[in-house]
Design an enzyme around this catalytic site. Structure first.
Site, PDB file in Angstrom:
ATOM      1  N   LYS A  26       0.822  -1.217   0.000  1.00  0.00           N
ATOM      2  CA  LYS A  26       0.000   0.000   0.000  1.00  0.00           C
ATOM      3  C   LYS A  26       0.861   1.274   0.000  1.00  0.00           C
ATOM      4  O   LYS A  26       2.081   1.185  -0.017  1.00  0.00           O
ATOM      5  CB  LYS A  26      -0.966  -0.037   1.185  1.00  0.00           C
ATOM      6  CG  LYS A  26      -1.774  -1.335   1.302  1.00  0.00           C
ATOM      7  CD  LYS A  26      -2.821  -1.531   0.211  1.00  0.00           C
ATOM      8  CE  LYS A  26      -3.353  -2.933   0.136  1.00  0.00           C
ATOM      9  NZ  LYS A  26      -4.528  -3.264   0.910  1.00  0.00           N
TER      10      LYS A  26
HETATM   11  C1  LIG Z   1      -5.510  -4.277   1.377  1.00  0.00           C
HETATM   12  C2  LIG Z   1      -6.970  -4.075   1.347  1.00  0.00           C
HETATM   13  C3  LIG Z   1      -7.792  -4.381   2.440  1.00  0.00           C
HETATM   14  C4  LIG Z   1      -7.311  -5.105   3.664  1.00  0.00           C
HETATM   15  O1  LIG Z   1      -6.216  -4.576   4.267  1.00  0.00           O
HETATM   16  P1  LIG Z   1      -5.279  -5.496   5.202  1.00  0.00           P
HETATM   17  O2  LIG Z   1      -4.407  -4.483   5.856  1.00  0.00           O
HETATM   18  O3  LIG Z   1      -4.551  -6.426   4.310  1.00  0.00           O
HETATM   19  O4  LIG Z   1      -6.167  -6.186   6.174  1.00  0.00           O
HETATM   20  C5  LIG Z   1      -9.142  -4.067   2.365  1.00  0.00           C
HETATM   21  N1  LIG Z   1      -9.665  -3.508   1.250  1.00  0.00           N
HETATM   22  C6  LIG Z   1      -8.918  -3.220   0.177  1.00  0.00           C
HETATM   23  C7  LIG Z   1      -9.557  -2.585  -1.013  1.00  0.00           C
HETATM   24  C8  LIG Z   1      -7.552  -3.517   0.182  1.00  0.00           C
HETATM   25  O5  LIG Z   1      -6.818  -3.282  -0.913  1.00  0.00           O
END
Ligand SMILES: *Cc1c(COP(=O)(O)O)cnc(C)c1O
Length: 344
Positions: free
Chosen positions: A174
């Site tokens: 991210k």
């Molecule tokens: C990465 C992601 C999540 C979940 O995040 P985590 O930190 O991996 O639990 C939820 N929604 C979207 C759209 C994502 O890309």
């Protein structure tokens, strides 16, 4: 030749020093770094409150709980998202109502949301697919609380204040990372308090007031986040630069970006008829492109309900995310473009 992944973290010596300093300190968890990181999140987004948690999924779960979602309640979610968005509704016993997305941006279609609303609809979750915020202006007019799944979009203009509650993820792919981690942002002090309680066993002082969870972020993670957030602007700028270079080659086969400022460029997504063939020929050339996503309604855990969301289902067969992350060099980008040229 080294394989290029679709994404990866950028960790420098400052990040490492920040984590090591916590390891040498008195507090590994629930020390000073979590509130410092929360203050930094407020400063960069303009949100009044930030609650740091253990993952983006935990953030979505707490957002649902803070809205009081429970059995019998419906929450509208888009088909084109990571399954965690819809799972968060089910964790509370609620029913996710999956709706279609707009063909050009793959963002939740407000008209589909309007048609899906019933007297049981308690909230809407918009997903900022690829880094581009959903149309929260339109969603907020529908009369129920609106949550932003902004796990892709930290760093895009406005993110943090566009919806009633905003959920972030700090997974390594991210905008910034804490290893694992997430946060809920809001301007509502009551919602923020509720999330703070629920992330720590529902405790106020020594007493558990409600059924809560251990969704705390540790100081080790928060220190990494604090160091990373200083680089958010430059990370997003790198992703934009890479996306612009892809744009020269991919043109209209890319998923539409409406406004470069309002897009964090988490993913660079192209649409290709023979997606699986191209993905495998890219892999032969050492390029790992990703599929984001198989629509939620087609997942086994959602009973493979075909023909529910035609735009998302068509996109699900065509989308391919090209490698796009700050640590990519110009020659990496060249390599992806020439491999793509050979693979199509
Ligand atoms: C990465 C992601 C999540 C979940 O995040 P985590 O930190 O991996 O639990 C939820 N929604 C979207 C759209 C994502 O890309």
């Amino acid at each position: 030749m080294k394989t290029i992944p679709y994404s990866r973290q950028s960790i420098d010596d400052d990040d490492i020093a920040a984590v090591v300093a916590v390891l040498r300190s008195d507090y590994l968890t629930t020390g000073p770094k979590v509130p410092e990181f929360e203050a930094a999140l407020c400063a960069v987004t303009g949100a009044k409150h930030a609650v740091a948690v253990s993952s983006g999924t935990a953030a979505l779960h707490l957002a649902m709980l803070s809205l009081g979602i429970g059995p019998g309640d419906e929450v509208i979610v888009p088909a084109m998202t990571f399954v965690a968005t819809a799972n968060a509704v089910r964790y509370c016993g609620g029913t996710p109502v999956i709706v279609d997305v707009l063909h050009d941006t793959l963002l939740i279609d407000p008209e589909c949301v309007r048609r899906a609303m019933t007297d049981r609809t308690k909230a809407i979750i918009g997903v900022d697919y690829a880094g581009q915020p959903a149309d929260y202006e339109a969603l907020k007019k529908l009369g129920v609380p609106v949550v932003a799944d902004a796990c892709h979009s930290l760093g895009a203009k406005g993110v943090g204040t566009l919806a009633d509650l905003t959920c972030l993820s700090f997974h390594p792919v991210k905008s910034i990372t804490t290893g694992e981690g997430g946060a809920v942002l809001t301007n509502d002090p009551y919602a923020a308090d509720r999330c703070m309680e629920l992330r720590n066993h529902g405790r106020i002082g020594a007493e558990s007031m409600t059924l809560g969870y251990n969704y705390r972020m540790s100081d080790i993670h928060a220190a990494l986040g604090l160091s990373q957030i200083r680089k958010l602007k430059s990370f997003v700028a790198s992703r934009r630069q890479i996306s612009d270079r892809y744009g020269e080659f991919c043109g209209r086969s890319a998923v539409t970006c409406k406004d470069s400022e309002r897009h964090a460029r988490h993913l660079y997504v192209v649409r290709i008829r023979d997606r699986d063939g191209v993905q495998s020929r890219l892999r032969d050339r050492g390029i790992c492109a990703g599929v984001h996503y198989v629509p939620v309604n087609l997942q086994a855990a959602y009973r493979n309900r075909v023909a529910l969301c035609p735009a998302a289902e068509m996109a699900g067969r065509e989308v391919l995310s090209l490698p796009c992350f700050p640590a990519m060099s110009d020659s990496d980008v060249d390599r992806v473009i020439s491999a793509l040229r050979e693979s199509i």
